[in-house]
Design a protein around this motif. Structure first.
Motif, short mmCIF file in Angstrom:
data_model
loop_
_atom_site.label_atom_id
_atom_site.label_comp_id
_atom_site.label_asym_id
_atom_site.label_seq_id
_atom_site.Cartn_x
_atom_site.Cartn_y
_atom_site.Cartn_z
N LEU A 358 0.82 -1.21 0.00
CA LEU A 358 0.00 0.00 0.00
C LEU A 358 0.86 1.26 0.00
N THR A 359 1.96 1.25 0.77
CA THR A 359 2.83 2.43 0.75
C THR A 359 3.48 2.56 -0.63
N GLY A 360 3.66 1.45 -1.34
CA GLY A 360 4.18 1.51 -2.70
C GLY A 360 3.19 2.16 -3.64
N VAL A 361 1.91 1.76 -3.52
CA VAL A 361 0.88 2.37 -4.37
C VAL A 361 0.80 3.87 -4.10
N MET A 362 0.95 4.25 -2.82
CA MET A 362 0.95 5.69 -2.50
C MET A 362 2.03 6.42 -3.28
N GLN A 363 3.22 5.82 -3.30
CA GLN A 363 4.32 6.48 -4.02
C GLN A 363 4.15 6.45 -5.52
N GLY A 364 3.28 5.56 -6.00
CA GLY A 364 3.01 5.51 -7.43
C GLY A 364 2.20 6.72 -7.89
N ALA A 365 1.56 7.40 -6.93
CA ALA A 365 0.80 8.60 -7.28
C ALA A 365 1.77 9.78 -7.42
N LEU A 366 1.70 10.45 -8.56
CA LEU A 366 2.73 11.44 -8.89
C LEU A 366 2.90 12.53 -7.83
N GLY A 367 1.78 13.13 -7.39
CA GLY A 367 1.89 14.25 -6.46
C GLY A 367 2.47 13.81 -5.13
N VAL A 368 2.04 12.65 -4.64
CA VAL A 368 2.53 12.15 -3.36
C VAL A 368 4.02 11.85 -3.47
N ASN A 369 4.41 11.30 -4.61
CA ASN A 369 5.80 10.91 -4.80
C ASN A 369 6.76 12.08 -4.64
N VAL A 370 6.36 13.23 -5.20
CA VAL A 370 7.25 14.39 -5.12
C VAL A 370 7.54 14.74 -3.67
N HIS A 371 6.51 14.58 -2.83
CA HIS A 371 6.69 14.90 -1.41
C HIS A 371 7.56 13.87 -0.69
N LEU A 372 7.37 12.58 -1.02
CA LEU A 372 8.02 11.52 -0.24
C LEU A 372 9.39 11.11 -0.77
N ASP A 374 13.02 10.30 -1.62
CA ASP A 374 14.26 10.43 -0.85
C ASP A 374 14.07 10.81 0.61
N THR A 375 12.91 10.43 1.18
CA THR A 375 12.74 10.59 2.62
C THR A 375 12.79 9.20 3.27
N TYR A 376 12.71 9.17 4.59
CA TYR A 376 12.65 7.91 5.33
C TYR A 376 11.42 7.08 4.97
N PHE A 377 10.41 7.72 4.39
CA PHE A 377 9.23 6.96 3.98
C PHE A 377 9.64 5.84 3.02
N ILE A 378 10.56 6.17 2.13
CA ILE A 378 11.03 5.19 1.16
C ILE A 378 11.74 4.04 1.88
N VAL A 379 12.55 4.40 2.85
CA VAL A 379 13.29 3.38 3.60
C VAL A 379 12.30 2.49 4.36
N GLY A 380 11.28 3.12 4.97
CA GLY A 380 10.24 2.34 5.64
C GLY A 380 9.53 1.41 4.66
N HIS A 381 9.14 1.97 3.53
CA HIS A 381 8.42 1.18 2.51
C HIS A 381 9.23 -0.04 2.07
N PHE A 382 10.49 0.17 1.69
CA PHE A 382 11.16 -1.01 1.14
C PHE A 382 11.55 -2.02 2.21
N HIS A 383 11.68 -1.56 3.47
CA HIS A 383 11.89 -2.58 4.50
C HIS A 383 10.62 -3.39 4.75
N TYR A 384 9.44 -2.73 4.66
CA TYR A 384 8.21 -3.52 4.79
C TYR A 384 8.12 -4.57 3.69
N VAL A 385 8.49 -4.18 2.46
CA VAL A 385 8.39 -5.14 1.36
C VAL A 385 9.48 -6.21 1.46
N MET A 386 10.73 -5.76 1.63
CA MET A 386 11.83 -6.71 1.51
C MET A 386 12.03 -7.52 2.78
N PHE A 387 11.96 -6.87 3.90
CA PHE A 387 12.22 -7.56 5.16
C PHE A 387 10.91 -8.17 5.67
N GLY A 388 9.86 -7.33 5.75
CA GLY A 388 8.56 -7.85 6.18
C GLY A 388 8.01 -8.85 5.20
#
Ligand code: HEM
Ligand SMILES: [Cu+2]
Length: 529
Positions: A358-372, A374-388
């Motif tokens: 779900l956090t990945g789909v959020m980042q797929g939205a163009l406007g949201v992506n610009v905000h997020l 290179d922030t820690y949100f990305i780090v959180g997202h990929f740890h949920y996917v890869m580690f979780g």
């Protein structure tokens, strides 16, 4: 005689083994070591954030640590992990074969893996300091920095060769070596997931190979493919890098979904709901997943049309994943559920992967992506996917198949305790990162502002719980290896082929190659399995 019995020569017989099961264990051993090294590095980075300023390590060391942590976790653990360990060990057994199609090529893949791993380690201690580019090796920094990037990049190149060979071997094995009666639609779904993964490995890994070679040529000969001063294009690097690296996340996640699909029916005592939908959604993920790479580049500069198309495709690729989640849930419905440790980890996978997705789909939205971006949100997202996701599936697979692989039972109590520590620690660490990201904390930063400090403390405390859980989990496995009681052939009441042979499996798997007459999950006779 089991495959574990000495065939003379001790260690030598392992290092020249062509048996797929032994090769699976070779991967498992090496990988576990690297995994714990990278966890240690992760915990060290978190310790640094006990202070917002200069503390414990230097800023340059921090850069090297997150690079090495990322390189090990990505290229040595989550990408190769499930296919190399559990694919090697179980795929031939699950299709009723005695080995993979090319056993010696299989051993060669392991040697490429071991060589790549060694080179990656060497890159830390040779040249002018460990690489400090981040695991993505983005140009122009990676061609300008004096640190040991060339060797690290070459290590990743060799690891790619290993991955391609494994993929080729699996595709051929699945086409040519299924037992009589094992039609495509009677194949266990883990095998389907490895089949889809094999095609991604074979088709996209060469692209990263070429990209990495270009970085090396650029560093040694200044050929100017990526350097704008010479007419090159740094954004080209990003396109080439992500054309591999996005599909690579499906090399991690598709086999993980395959593992979960084996575990859920066993502990629900039901046949899987929607067999064909699950099988073909693996193929669909592999296909669509290869067309979304530029969602990593919305802020790098592209035409609006391109932004729009890649955003749309990103939303579409969520559909086949959602199909699987739906089918797992439907399988659980009215099942007679047994919450064994493997099942608990499998269900945690579904939960954590859903947050990651779900956090990945959020980042797929163009406007949201610009905000997020290179922030820690990305780090959180990929740890949920890869580690979780992949990580928890890896642990679930170990808990599920450990008795079969080693012929020993582990204690379930510490396994539950490990789960509690890991689950709480994991969410404290990475959910906090998601929050920090929305607040504006940038990723890969050595220092942080005072308003982020409390959240960093929570995340760091979470990393301790998580690491403690990992130690309990693996300590329990080690103890079981030496002291565990003997495992039966079928401790969980599974009905796929691996449970029909002794634990640990005999050298050639099957005394007699089985003839298959039904689907793999026929728990409810009378209904199509
Ligand atoms: C106890 C376990 C772990 C801890 C404490 C941890 C912690 C961290 C930290 C603090 C960062 C740096 C964030 C930043 O400064 O931007 C990081 C980055 C990263 N981690 Fe982990 N991590 C852990 C496990 C994992 C696992 C299992 C994987 C892969 C499956 C992984 C993959 C990565 C990657 C790819 C990066 C990005 C490096 C980069 O930004 O270049 N980590 N981790
Ligand atoms: Cu992506």
């Amino acid at each position: 005689m089991s495959y574990l019995d000495p065939q003379g020569g001790g260690l030598g017989s392992w290092l020249t083994a062509t048996d797929h099961k032994r090769i699976g264990l070779l991967y498992l051993t090496l990988m576990t070591v690297f995994f714990f090294v990278a966890v240690g590095i992760g915990v060290t980075m978190r310790l640094k954030h006990l202070s917002g300023g200069d503390y414990l390590i230097s800023a340059q060391t921090y850069n090297a640590l997150f690079t090495v942590h990322g390189v090990i976790m990505i290229f040595l653990f989550v990408i190769p992990g499930l296919p190399a360990v559990f694919g090697n060990f179980f795929m031939p057994i699950l299709i009723g074969a005695r080995d993979v199609a090319f056993p010696r090529l299989n051993l060669l893949s392991w040697y490429f893996f071991a060589t790549g791993a060694t080179l990656a380690v060497l890159s830390l201690f040779t040249g002018n300091g460990p690489p400090d580019t981040g695991w993505t090796f983005y140009v122009p920094f990676s061609i300008k920095t004096g640190t040991n990037v060339s060797l690290a990049v070459f290590a990743a190149f060799v690891l790619g060769l290993s991955s391609i060979l494994t993929g080729l071997n699996f595709i051929t094995t699945i086409h040519r070596m299924r037992a009589p009666g094992m039609t495509w639609h009677r194949m266990p779904l883990f095998v389907w997931s490895l089949y889809a993964t094999g095609w991604i490995q074979v088709l996209v890994t060469p692209i990263i190979g070429i990209t990495l070679v270009l970085v090396i040529l650029e560093r040694f000969f200044n050929i100017g493919v990526f350097d704008p001063a010479k007419g090159g294009d740094p954004v080209l690097y990003q396109h080439m890098f992500w054309t591999y690296s996005h599909p690579a996340v499906y090399i991690m996640i598709v086999p993980a979904m395959g593992v979960i699909t084996e575990i859920i029916p066993t502990f629900s005592r039901k046949s899987i709901f929607g067999y064909k939908a699950i099988a073909y959604s693996s193929i669909a993920i592999a296909g669509f997943g290869s067309m979304v790479w530029a969602h990593h580049m919305f802020t790098s500069g592209m035409a609006d049309t391109a932004d729009f198309v890649f955003s749309l495709l990103t939303f579409i690729v969520a559909v086949p994943s959602a199909i699987k989640v739906f089918n797992w849930t439907a399988t659980l419905y009215k099942g007679s559920i047994e919450m064994a440790p493997a099942m608990l980890y499998a269900l945690s996978f579904v939960f954590l992967f859903a947050i990651g997705g779900l956090t990945g789909v959020m980042q797929g939205a163009l406007g949201v992506n610009v905000h997020l971006h290179d922030t820690y949100f990305i780090v959180g997202h990929f740890h949920y996917v890869m580690f979780g996701g992949t990580g928890f599936a890896f642990f679930a697979a170990l808990l599920y198949w450990f008795p079969k692989m080693f012929g020993k039972m582990y204690d379930t109590k510490p396994a539950y305790a490990a789960w509690g520590l890991m689950f709480v620690g994991f969410n404290m660490l990475y959910f906090t990162m998601l929050v920090l990201g929305t607040m504006g904390m940038p990723r890969r930063y050595y220092a942080h502002l005072p308003q982020f400090h409390n959240a960093h403390l929570v995340a760091t405390a979470g990393s301790w719980l998580l690491a403690a859980g990992l130690l309990v989990l693996f300590g329990n496995f080690l103890y079981a290896l030496f002291r565990g009681r003997k495992a039966e052939a079928n401790p969980w009441g599974g009905i796929t082929l691996e449970w029909t042979i002794p634990s640990p499996p005999p050298q050639e798997n099957f005394a007699e190659i089985p003839t298959i007459t039904a689907g793999p999950y026929a728990y409810n006779p009378g209904r199509p399995g």
